[in-house]
Design a protein around this motif. Structure first.
Motif, mmCIF file in Angstrom:
data_model
loop_
_atom_site.group_PDB
_atom_site.id
_atom_site.type_symbol
_atom_site.label_atom_id
_atom_site.label_comp_id
_atom_site.label_asym_id
_atom_site.label_seq_id
_atom_site.Cartn_x
_atom_site.Cartn_y
_atom_site.Cartn_z
ATOM 1 N N LEU A 211 0.823 -1.214 0.000
ATOM 2 C CA LEU A 211 0.000 0.000 0.000
ATOM 3 C C LEU A 211 0.856 1.263 0.000
ATOM 4 C CD1 LEU A 211 -2.741 -1.068 2.575
ATOM 5 C CD2 LEU A 211 -2.986 -0.894 0.088
ATOM 6 N N THR A 212 2.064 1.191 0.558
ATOM 7 C CA THR A 212 2.944 2.361 0.591
ATOM 8 C C THR A 212 3.404 2.768 -0.810
ATOM 9 O OG1 THR A 212 4.897 0.959 0.930
ATOM 10 C CG2 THR A 212 3.759 1.763 2.894
ATOM 11 N N LEU A 213 3.334 1.827 -1.757
ATOM 12 C CA LEU A 213 3.769 2.111 -3.128
ATOM 13 C C LEU A 213 2.635 2.621 -4.012
ATOM 14 C CD1 LEU A 213 5.985 -1.060 -3.817
ATOM 15 C CD2 LEU A 213 6.734 1.170 -2.985
ATOM 16 N N LEU A 214 1.403 2.464 -3.554
ATOM 17 C CA LEU A 214 0.256 2.772 -4.413
ATOM 18 C C LEU A 214 0.184 4.224 -4.870
ATOM 19 C CD1 LEU A 214 -2.611 0.565 -2.955
ATOM 20 C CD2 LEU A 214 -0.900 0.045 -4.706
ATOM 21 N N PRO A 215 0.461 5.226 -4.009
ATOM 22 C CA PRO A 215 0.396 6.613 -4.498
ATOM 23 C C PRO A 215 1.281 6.866 -5.714
ATOM 24 C CG PRO A 215 0.484 6.592 -2.107
ATOM 25 C CD PRO A 215 0.705 5.173 -2.549
ATOM 26 N N SER A 216 2.487 6.294 -5.721
ATOM 27 C CA SER A 216 3.370 6.473 -6.884
ATOM 28 C C SER A 216 2.893 5.639 -8.070
ATOM 29 C CB SER A 216 4.806 6.090 -6.521
ATOM 30 O OG SER A 216 4.880 4.726 -6.128
ATOM 31 N N LEU A 217 2.321 4.458 -7.792
ATOM 32 C CA LEU A 217 1.824 3.611 -8.874
ATOM 33 C C LEU A 217 0.602 4.218 -9.543
ATOM 34 C CD1 LEU A 217 2.144 0.087 -7.187
ATOM 35 C CD2 LEU A 217 3.581 1.023 -9.004
ATOM 36 N N ALA A 228 -3.963 -2.180 -11.882
ATOM 37 C CA ALA A 228 -3.500 -3.198 -10.925
ATOM 38 C C ALA A 228 -3.399 -2.615 -9.520
ATOM 39 C CB ALA A 228 -2.150 -3.757 -11.372
ATOM 40 N N ALA A 229 -2.888 -1.387 -9.422
ATOM 41 C CA ALA A 229 -2.762 -0.732 -8.114
ATOM 42 C C ALA A 229 -4.133 -0.478 -7.490
ATOM 43 C CB ALA A 229 -1.989 0.573 -8.264
ATOM 44 N N LEU A 230 -5.076 -0.040 -8.316
ATOM 45 C CA LEU A 230 -6.422 0.225 -7.798
ATOM 46 C C LEU A 230 -7.132 -1.068 -7.378
ATOM 47 C CD1 LEU A 230 -7.707 3.043 -10.146
ATOM 48 C CD2 LEU A 230 -7.796 3.057 -7.648
ATOM 49 N N LYS A 231 -6.898 -2.143 -8.096
ATOM 50 C CA LYS A 231 -7.505 -3.425 -7.726
ATOM 51 C C LYS A 231 -6.971 -3.910 -6.380
ATOM 52 C CE LYS A 231 -8.800 -5.182 -12.290
ATOM 53 N NZ LYS A 231 -8.574 -6.227 -13.319
ATOM 54 N N ILE A 232 -5.681 -3.658 -6.135
ATOM 55 C CA ILE A 232 -5.106 -4.007 -4.830
ATOM 56 C C ILE A 232 -5.787 -3.203 -3.726
ATOM 57 C CG2 ILE A 232 -3.030 -3.862 -3.408
ATOM 58 C CD1 ILE A 232 -1.395 -4.490 -5.910
ATOM 59 N N LEU A 233 -5.929 -1.894 -3.966
ATOM 60 C CA LEU A 233 -6.571 -1.033 -2.969
ATOM 61 C C LEU A 233 -8.030 -1.433 -2.759
ATOM 62 C CD1 LEU A 233 -6.014 1.408 -1.153
ATOM 63 C CD2 LEU A 233 -6.807 2.876 -3.002
ATOM 64 N N LYS A 234 -8.700 -1.780 -3.837
ATOM 65 C CA LYS A 234 -10.097 -2.212 -3.749
ATOM 66 C C LYS A 234 -10.211 -3.506 -2.943
ATOM 67 C CE LYS A 234 -14.085 -3.478 -6.589
ATOM 68 N NZ LYS A 234 -14.578 -3.723 -7.970
ATOM 69 N N ASN A 235 -9.240 -4.399 -3.133
ATOM 70 C CA ASN A 235 -9.232 -5.666 -2.390
ATOM 71 C C ASN A 235 -9.114 -5.418 -0.884
ATOM 72 O OD1 ASN A 235 -8.919 -8.592 -2.000
ATOM 73 N ND2 ASN A 235 -6.789 -8.096 -1.558
ATOM 74 N N PHE A 236 -8.226 -4.501 -0.495
ATOM 75 C CA PHE A 236 -8.074 -4.168 0.920
ATOM 76 C C PHE A 236 -9.326 -3.468 1.460
ATOM 77 C CE2 PHE A 236 -3.575 -4.932 0.155
ATOM 78 C CZ PHE A 236 -3.185 -5.524 1.351
ATOM 79 N N ALA A 237 -9.919 -2.615 0.615
ATOM 80 C CA ALA A 237 -11.132 -1.918 1.043
ATOM 81 C C ALA A 237 -12.277 -2.896 1.276
ATOM 82 C CB ALA A 237 -11.531 -0.879 0.005
ATOM 83 N N SER A 238 -12.365 -3.941 0.444
ATOM 84 C CA SER A 238 -13.438 -4.938 0.598
ATOM 85 C C SER A 238 -13.298 -5.729 1.894
ATOM 86 C CB SER A 238 -13.437 -5.901 -0.593
ATOM 87 O OG SER A 238 -12.250 -6.694 -0.600
ATOM 88 N N LYS A 239 -12.073 -5.749 2.438
ATOM 89 C CA LYS A 239 -11.829 -6.446 3.713
ATOM 90 C C LYS A 239 -11.916 -5.489 4.904
ATOM 91 C CE LYS A 239 -8.679 -9.682 1.424
ATOM 92 N NZ LYS A 239 -7.282 -10.156 1.318
ATOM 93 N N HIS A 240 -12.391 -4.263 4.652
ATOM 94 C CA HIS A 240 -12.535 -3.229 5.691
ATOM 95 C C HIS A 240 -11.195 -2.939 6.367
ATOM 96 C CE1 HIS A 240 -16.837 -3.768 5.135
ATOM 97 N NE2 HIS A 240 -16.686 -5.058 5.368
ATOM 98 N N ILE A 256 -6.540 10.376 -1.581
ATOM 99 C CA ILE A 256 -5.735 9.850 -2.695
ATOM 100 C C ILE A 256 -6.644 9.417 -3.842
ATOM 101 C CG2 ILE A 256 -4.257 7.920 -3.405
ATOM 102 C CD1 ILE A 256 -2.976 8.038 -0.607
ATOM 103 N N LEU A 257 -7.727 8.734 -3.509
ATOM 104 C CA LEU A 257 -8.647 8.256 -4.536
ATOM 105 C C LEU A 257 -9.381 9.406 -5.218
ATOM 106 C CD1 LEU A 257 -10.109 5.106 -2.745
ATOM 107 C CD2 LEU A 257 -8.690 5.133 -4.802
ATOM 108 N N LYS A 258 -9.763 10.417 -4.467
ATOM 109 C CA LYS A 258 -10.429 11.584 -5.062
ATOM 110 C C LYS A 258 -9.500 12.301 -6.038
ATOM 111 C CE LYS A 258 -13.828 12.785 -1.492
ATOM 112 N NZ LYS A 258 -14.253 13.807 -0.508
ATOM 113 N N SER A 259 -8.248 12.447 -5.641
ATOM 114 C CA SER A 259 -7.267 13.096 -6.525
ATOM 115 C C SER A 259 -7.057 12.267 -7.788
ATOM 116 C CB SER A 259 -5.929 13.266 -5.799
ATOM 117 O OG SER A 259 -6.075 14.081 -4.644
#
Length: 287
Positions: A211-217, A228-240, A256-259
């Motif tokens: 997750l620390t790499l996602l902003p740059s990705l 791919a980066a957004l799918k990772i974030l979505k996966n974590f979000a689905s697990k609350h 980050i997502l709004k931006s």
């Protein structure tokens, strides 16, 4: 004849059902270590309680574990390019293996000549114990060298793309210590290809550290990497994941997502952003 059929059937089923899962769970070297361990235990069982059942069980154990060992052994050649793999295979199969057979034959002949008949079988059993322990020791030592070779091939600029993608799968197997840190170093390498980056992201998709790499990705020029980066974030979000105090706060992830939604031009990615925001929820999303 019937006993041979039973042993062959057990070996065949183990190759289909067990071998791939064991190799995936233990790694190539771990699967190779399994063979001498099971062989040693079977030998102890035969010596402790010699009989028809223990002998047959030892034979089945040897055949099944031997099949797993051969699968792992053959797969280990694929850490090299095709020409290098052929050279290593020719050396081991053409020189080392025949030399081992020759030394084994000499050992049996030596025992039959110089050892008393009453102790002949005992001397062979003892020799087998020693050989298995030596084999186990050497195979265990091989783990570190195998990982080092795999990592050096991954960072080499002369190794083909197809081989590197295969090496990523090998390194991702359990038992390969330090593999995760290697994946993160590869992601930071500027010359790494898009297919390799995507494969590494799939491997790391359940690791919170990614997750620390996602902003740059999210700002990567390749839209496949952003997806791919957004799918990772979505996966974590689905697990609350962001409902608790984590590496990223709930509010920072939403920002980050709004931006990302504002600067993104691909409809598929913008849709992923909205789906992820919906999963995260909260007052910050509405605002």
């Amino acid at each position: 004849g019937f006993l041979y059929i039973i042993i062959s059937l057990a070996t065949f089923l183990s190759q289909i059902l067990l071998a791939p899962r064991i190799i995936r769970s233990l790694g190539l070297i771990g699967s190779m270590i399994l063979y001498p361990v099971i062989y040693l235990l079977s030998l102890v069982g035969v010596v402790a309680s010699f009989g028809f059942f223990t002998t047959v069980l030892a034979k089945i154990n040897a055949e099944v574990s031997g099949g797993i060992y051969r699968n792992a052994y053959q797969s280990a050649y694929y850490v090299f390019e095709e020409e290098e793999s052929m050279n290593v295979r020719e050396f081991l199969e053409g020189l080392v293996r025949p030399a081992g057979t020759f030394l084994g034959t000499i050992l049996i002949l030596f025992a039959s000549i110089f050892v008393l008949k009453d102790y002949f079988i005992l001397s062979l059993i003892f020799s087998m114990f020693v050989c298995i322990l030596v084999f186990l020791f050497l195979t265990t030592r091989l783990q570190k060298d195998f990982i080092q070779t795999t990592v050096s091939q991954l960072f080499s600029d002369t190794v083909s793309e197809d081989l590197k993608l295969h090496l990523l799968e090998i390194l991702d197997q359990k038992g390969n210590e330090g593999a995760r840190s290697v994946f993160y170093k590869l992601l930071q390498k500027s010359s790494i290809s898009i297919p390799m980056r995507l494969k590494i992201l799939r491997i790391l998709s359940d690791d919170p550290e990614v997750l620390t790499l996602l902003p740059s990705l999210f700002q990567d020029s390749d839209h496949g990497i952003r997806i791919a980066a957004l799918k990772i974030l979505k996966n974590f979000a689905s697990k609350h994941y962001f409902s608790e105090a984590r590496l990223f706060s709930h509010q920072s992830v939403v920002q980050i997502l709004k931006s990302q939604y504002v600067r993104e031009h691909h409809d598929e990615i913008r849709l992923l952003v909205l789906e992820t925001l919906a999963l995260i929820g909260g007052k910050e999303v509405v605002d």
